[in-house]
Scaffold this active site. Structure first.
Site, PDB file in Angstrom:
ATOM      1  N   GLU A 256      47.360 137.031  14.332  1.00 36.66           N
ATOM      2  CA  GLU A 256      47.671 137.843  15.506  1.00 36.66           C
ATOM      3  C   GLU A 256      46.638 138.905  15.870  1.00 36.66           C
ATOM      4  O   GLU A 256      46.397 139.138  17.061  1.00 36.66           O
ATOM      5  CB  GLU A 256      49.022 138.535  15.311  1.00 36.66           C
ATOM      6  CG  GLU A 256      50.188 137.584  15.219  1.00 36.66           C
ATOM      7  CD  GLU A 256      51.429 138.282  14.697  1.00 36.66           C
ATOM      8  OE1 GLU A 256      51.445 138.644  13.504  1.00 36.66           O
ATOM      9  OE2 GLU A 256      52.357 138.501  15.485  1.00 36.66           O
TER      10      GLU A 256
ATOM     11  N   ARG B 207      57.638 147.264  16.673  1.00 31.08           N
ATOM     12  CA  ARG B 207      56.209 147.013  16.442  1.00 31.08           C
ATOM     13  C   ARG B 207      55.349 147.560  17.591  1.00 31.08           C
ATOM     14  O   ARG B 207      54.206 147.939  17.389  1.00 31.08           O
ATOM     15  CB  ARG B 207      55.928 145.528  16.199  1.00 31.08           C
ATOM     16  CG  ARG B 207      54.535 145.253  15.623  1.00 31.08           C
ATOM     17  CD  ARG B 207      54.346 143.790  15.199  1.00 31.08           C
ATOM     18  NE  ARG B 207      54.732 143.573  13.816  1.00 31.08           N
ATOM     19  CZ  ARG B 207      53.915 143.680  12.762  1.00 31.08           C
ATOM     20  NH1 ARG B 207      52.646 144.030  12.921  1.00 31.08           N
ATOM     21  NH2 ARG B 207      54.360 143.464  11.548  1.00 31.08           N
TER      22      ARG B 207
HETATM   23  N1  MTE Z   1      47.270 129.307  15.892  1.00 36.06           N
HETATM   24  C1  MTE Z   1      47.602 128.098  16.420  1.00 36.06           C
HETATM   25  N2  MTE Z   1      46.651 127.163  16.535  1.00 36.06           N
HETATM   26  N3  MTE Z   1      48.869 127.832  16.835  1.00 36.06           N
HETATM   27  C2  MTE Z   1      49.865 128.778  16.761  1.00 36.06           C
HETATM   28  O1  MTE Z   1      51.009 128.517  17.141  1.00 36.06           O
HETATM   29  N4  MTE Z   1      50.473 131.088  16.096  1.00 36.06           N
HETATM   30  C3  MTE Z   1      49.977 132.450  15.886  1.00 36.06           C
HETATM   31  C4  MTE Z   1      48.826 132.443  14.879  1.00 36.06           C
HETATM   32  N5  MTE Z   1      47.857 131.456  15.218  1.00 36.06           N
HETATM   33  C5  MTE Z   1      49.540 130.069  16.222  1.00 36.06           C
HETATM   34  C6  MTE Z   1      48.206 130.268  15.776  1.00 36.06           C
HETATM   35  C7  MTE Z   1      51.000 133.375  15.400  1.00 36.06           C
HETATM   36  S1  MTE Z   1      52.029 134.082  16.522  1.00 36.06           S
HETATM   37  C8  MTE Z   1      51.117 133.707  14.079  1.00 36.06           C
HETATM   38  S2  MTE Z   1      52.234 134.855  13.557  1.00 36.06           S
HETATM   39  C9  MTE Z   1      50.266 133.092  13.062  1.00 36.06           C
HETATM   40  O2  MTE Z   1      49.365 132.133  13.607  1.00 36.06           O
HETATM   41  C10 MTE Z   1      51.166 132.418  12.028  1.00 36.06           C
HETATM   42  O3  MTE Z   1      50.462 131.750  11.073  1.00 36.06           O
HETATM   43  P1  MTE Z   1      49.791 132.443   9.789  1.00 36.06           P
HETATM   44  O4  MTE Z   1      50.699 133.531   9.350  1.00 36.06           O
HETATM   45  O5  MTE Z   1      49.685 131.339   8.824  1.00 36.06           O
HETATM   46  O6  MTE Z   1      48.470 132.967  10.259  1.00 36.06           O
HETATM   47  N1  HPA Z   2      56.588 139.932  12.979  1.00 33.88           N
HETATM   48  C1  HPA Z   2      56.853 138.675  13.354  1.00 33.88           C
HETATM   49  N2  HPA Z   2      58.031 138.125  13.246  1.00 33.88           N
HETATM   50  C2  HPA Z   2      59.023 138.855  12.738  1.00 33.88           C
HETATM   51  C3  HPA Z   2      58.819 140.166  12.326  1.00 33.88           C
HETATM   52  C4  HPA Z   2      57.531 140.746  12.451  1.00 33.88           C
HETATM   53  O1  HPA Z   2      57.279 141.917  12.109  1.00 33.88           O
HETATM   54  N3  HPA Z   2      59.993 140.630  11.864  1.00 33.88           N
HETATM   55  C5  HPA Z   2      60.869 139.614  12.015  1.00 33.88           C
HETATM   56  N4  HPA Z   2      60.288 138.544  12.536  1.00 33.88           N
HETATM   57 MO1  MOS Z   3      53.894 135.239  15.293  1.00 37.18          MO
HETATM   58  S1  MOS Z   3      54.549 136.204  16.967  1.00 37.18           S
HETATM   59  O1  MOS Z   3      54.556 136.518  14.261  1.00 37.18           O
HETATM   60  O2  MOS Z   3      55.018 133.974  15.209  1.00 37.18           O
END
Ligand code: MTE
Ligand code: HPA
Ligand code: MOS
Length: 773
Positions: free
Chosen positions: A726, A323
């Protein structure tokens, strides 16, 4: 937004502001986390004994003093693992639960002690006597390359055109190296697992994992039982940020093994220092780049070598370093490009997912390249960025051969340039610095483009289970996990919208492997994209059955059956939802459905480096202004303006919260959060006392955050929204480049400052001193 609410007339419709379903519980302390679950009588507590060497053979492991400590019930070592002593998520069998004969990083779990209380277990763990035979260790990614350490996972190459010859023919060339630091997740709630043994091979594990299905499969693997004997439950996490995508597997396994061995409930919860030492973090990188460009600053060729500190095992380092390469272009077109990843094995904790998942490390390389060109050409870096954006005419293909079809970076950037008053403020910064004072200012406007989808294509699937009870109340379950991001709220909004019922009729329930099987990690920002669609599918199935029932029962056509606010309209008659459901139940209509979704259009061939790994891109831009004290290197963020793209937001207020939080977390990564290992490989920044995350007082003095309200996903995502978790993390890069701008002023912007991340006050001061000297 309001209009939708009025039109639908239900509480909690999609595209409306609605606070997080647990917001009140979060702030009043009534939200139940894993550690709050009532403990059955006889619950035991486990604690881990950790390695105090970076790389060594274990000559002797003497646990007598541990065993005989007060309150201790027993200990577990590698040989007590009934199944396979491995929790590697890759299947590479490179990550023991408990070290067997050798340790490969300082902080690696060697044994677990089980005691009547947590305190007793914790004290007993300190009484172990381990004799080690030291082996050579390598800590840094560049040192690992020099020492010919192996890759933990096969590297990736992305190639388009002929970068090497294009570079030779370029009018100008710049070579650079940048170090980009890692980051600890610092979730408020640390790692925890609580296992309750059942009959036969059964065990239930409550945990705080982003990936209950993987934890289930790992516990089964370690216990040597089939997956159907293991249930993993997650009500919510107190933050995950990627740190709980795989790292919880070990804790679940230890708790489950102990629970089965002693046939008592077992809980494990490391303290913060051990959590930080024993679990993985964001990968730090050493990036070597070269860029060739013409007189106008337009890029002709880019090459990049991305070496990452992966730690002792593969974990997710393959997809993370992939990535990084996928984002080394950020929003820019590279006509000829060659990028290589180097996922280096090091004798450190195995690094893992962290918000952005390698993407931020790629994006910052692209942004550094923009700055390098700007100083070389003596042009504002925003102008260089604009000249290099993806465009229409053959300038729209990424290094991985996916065409950028939805490029809104230019519009986002130009709108932000206006709303943040960038040009006038940049001039004011230049004027201020021209006075030559001690405090210098800097400003930068940086964009982000982030690819949405798991690059492991099979991960892009989700399931949901929806029941309507005969009183009309609704039970919603899906495979995603709640970590504070508001996923459950959004998915419930989708169901409320589909069935046209108030959201408070919908009960959001804990994630459990018993209801939805084989789920993916809630990660890659795709939680609501995937689970929202799966829940919608379940709702539509029930709705279709209800529609057919109504048409038959009221002797009308299906087209005359409409779900309106909290009621069903059948021809001229309107029946309240609960009454209608009661009738459907009496008529024996199935009121439960399992929904499913898989992302269309995506494919990826890693061997050739070609495909369409991402369903779509999310965009954003931030403009930050900083002040730097050139005598101390201390700084503060005066103002940040953000314009971010979430498509048609499912819930604007939650999305805004995600944008703000991600920006601050990204800023922390690049400014104050520094991980520091000593020569022996011990992490010395293992508590908030030595590891500095941003405080409320570190936020920008002026902070204007807006969503691009005109944006709509051109792909058929859930209600045309876009993922938000993210992408805004990378908006923090604007602070880093603004600091660089302020530093450059001491040498009259003649050179691009050499600035590694994090730009701690110390590093900023050193950069200033270098330029002055
Ligand atoms: N927001 C909060 N409050 N707490 C978290 O741990 N994790 C982040 C983001 N926002 C996180 C957060 C990460 S790394 C990801 S991948 C996404 O939330 C995952 O949730 P979603 O796919 O439902 O957005
Ligand atoms: N993003 C986050 N988590 C993951 C991924 C990715 O692309 N692939 C496997 N785990
Ligand atoms: Mo988020 S780093 O894809 O949990």
């Amino acid at each position: 937004m309001r209009a939708d609410q009025d039109r639908s007339g239900i509480k909690g419709a999609v595209h409306t502001d609605l606070h997080h379903d647990s917001a009140i519980k979060h702030v009043t302390g009534r939200a139940e986390y894993c550690d709050d679950i009532a403990e059955p009588a006889g619950t035991l507590h486990a604690y881990l004994g950790l390695s105090t060497r970076a790389h060594a053979r274990i000559r002797d492991l003497d646990l007598e003093a541990v065993r005989s400590a007060p309150g201790v019930v027993g200990v577990l070592t590698a040989k007590d693992i009934p199944g396979v002593n491995d929790v590697s998520p890759t299947g590479l069998n490179d990550e023991p639960v408990l070290a067997d004969g050798k340790v490969e990083f300082w902080g690696q779990p060697i044994f677990a002690v089980i005691a009547e209380t947590r305190d007793a277990a914790r004290r007993a763990a300190k009484r172990a006597s381990v004799s080690y035979e030291d082996l050579p260790h390598v800590l840094e990614p560049d040192a690992a390359r020099e020492a010919d350490m192996p890759y933990v996972t096969p590297p990736l190459t992305l190639k388009r055109g002929e970068a090497v010859s294009a570079m030779e023919n370029a009018a100008h060339r710049i070579k650079g190296r940048m170090r980009v630091g890692g980051q600890d997740h610092l979730y408020l709630e640390g790692h925890i697992a609580f296992a309750i043994p059942g009959e036969d091979e059964d065990v239930i594990v409550h945990s705080s994992t982003q990936h209950p299905s993987e934890a289930q499969h790992m516990v089964a693997h370690v216990l040597g039982v089939p997956s159907n004997a293991v249930t993993v439950n997650v009500r919510r996490m107190g933050g995950g940020f990627g740190g709980k995508e795989t790292q919880m597997n070990l804790f679940c396994a230890v708790a489950a093994v102990a629970a089965k061995k002693w046939n008592r409930a077992v809980k494990i919860r490391p303290d913060r220092d051990d959590d930080m030492s024993a679990t993985g973090k964001r990968h730090d990188f050493v990036i070597d780049y070269e860029v060739g460009f013409d007189d106008t600053g337009r890029i002709q060729a880019v090459t990049g070598e991305f070496a990452a500190r992966c730690g002792f095992s593969a974990d997710l380092s393959g997809p993370v370093t992939d990535r990084a390469l996928f984002h080394a272009d950020n929003a820019y077109y590279y006509p000829d490009v060659l990028l290589n990843s180097h996922p280096m094995k090091t004798n450190t904790v195995s690094n893992t997912a962290f918000r952005g998942f390698g993407g931020p490390q790629g994006v910052i390389a692209a942004e550094r390249i923009m700055e390098e060109i700007a100083y070389h050409r003596g042009v504002d870096s925003l102008e260089i960025r604009k000249r290099n954006f993806y465009g229409e005419d053959g300038r729209d293909v990424t290094p991985y051969h996916q065409t950028v079809e939805d490029n809104i970076a230019p519009r986002i950037v130009s709108e932000l340039e206006q709303s943040a008053d960038y040009q006038a403020r940049r001039q004011a910064v230049l004027d201020w610095n021209a006075k030559g004072g001690i405090v210098r200012k800097g400003i930068a406007l940086t964009p982000v483009k982030f690819g949405i989808s798991f690059t492991a294509t099979w991960y892009n699937q989700a399931g949901a289970l929806l029941h309507i009870y005969s009183d009309g109340s609704i039970h919603l379950n899906h495979g995603g996990t709640e970590m504070g991001q508001g996923l459950n709220t959004k998915v419930a909004q989708v169901v409320a919208d589909e069935l046209q019922v108030d959201i408070d009729k919908i009960k959001i329930t804990k994630t459990t492997t018993e209801k939805v099987p084989n789920t993916s990690a809630t990660a890659a920002s795709s939680g609501s994209d995937l689970n929202g669609m799966a829940a919608r599918d379940a709702a539509i199935q029930i709705k279709d059955r209800l529609t057919a029932f109504a048409a038959e029962r009221w002797q009308t056509e299906a087209a005359k059956v409409r779900f309106v606010a909290n009621a069903v309209q059948i021809g001229d008659e309107t029946v309240p939802f609960a009454d209608f459901i009661r009738e459907a139940y009496m008529a024996r209509v199935q009121l439960s459905a399992a929904g499913f979704y898989k992302t269309p259009k995506i494919h990826w061939d890693r061997a050739t480096g070609k495909g369409r790994p991402f369903y779509y891109f999310a965009y954003g831009a931030a403009c930050s202004e900083v002040s730097v004290d050139t005598l101390t290197g201390e700084y503060r963020v005066e103002r940040t303006d953000i314009l971010h793209d979430v498509g048609r937001s499912l819930n604007p207020v939650i999305d805004k919260g995600q944008v703000e939080g991600a920006f601050i977390q990204g800023m922390g990564w690049l400014t104050t959060e520094e991980l520091w290992w000593d020569d022996k490989g011990q992490l010395r920044t293992h508590a908030p006392s030595t590891y500095k995350i941003p405080l409320a007082s570190d936020r920008p003095r002026v902070f204007n955050v807006a969503l691009a309200d005109w944006s709509e996903n051109r792909e058929q995502t859930i209600k045309r929204s876009k993922a938000v978790g993210e992408p805004p993390f990378m908006l923090g890069i604007s602070v880093f480049e603004a600091l660089s701008h302020a530093v450059a002023s001491v040498a009259d912007y003649s050179v691009c400052p050499r600035l590694d991340a994090p730009a701690t006050p110390e590093r900023v001061l050193m950069a200033i001193e270098r330029l002055k000297g």
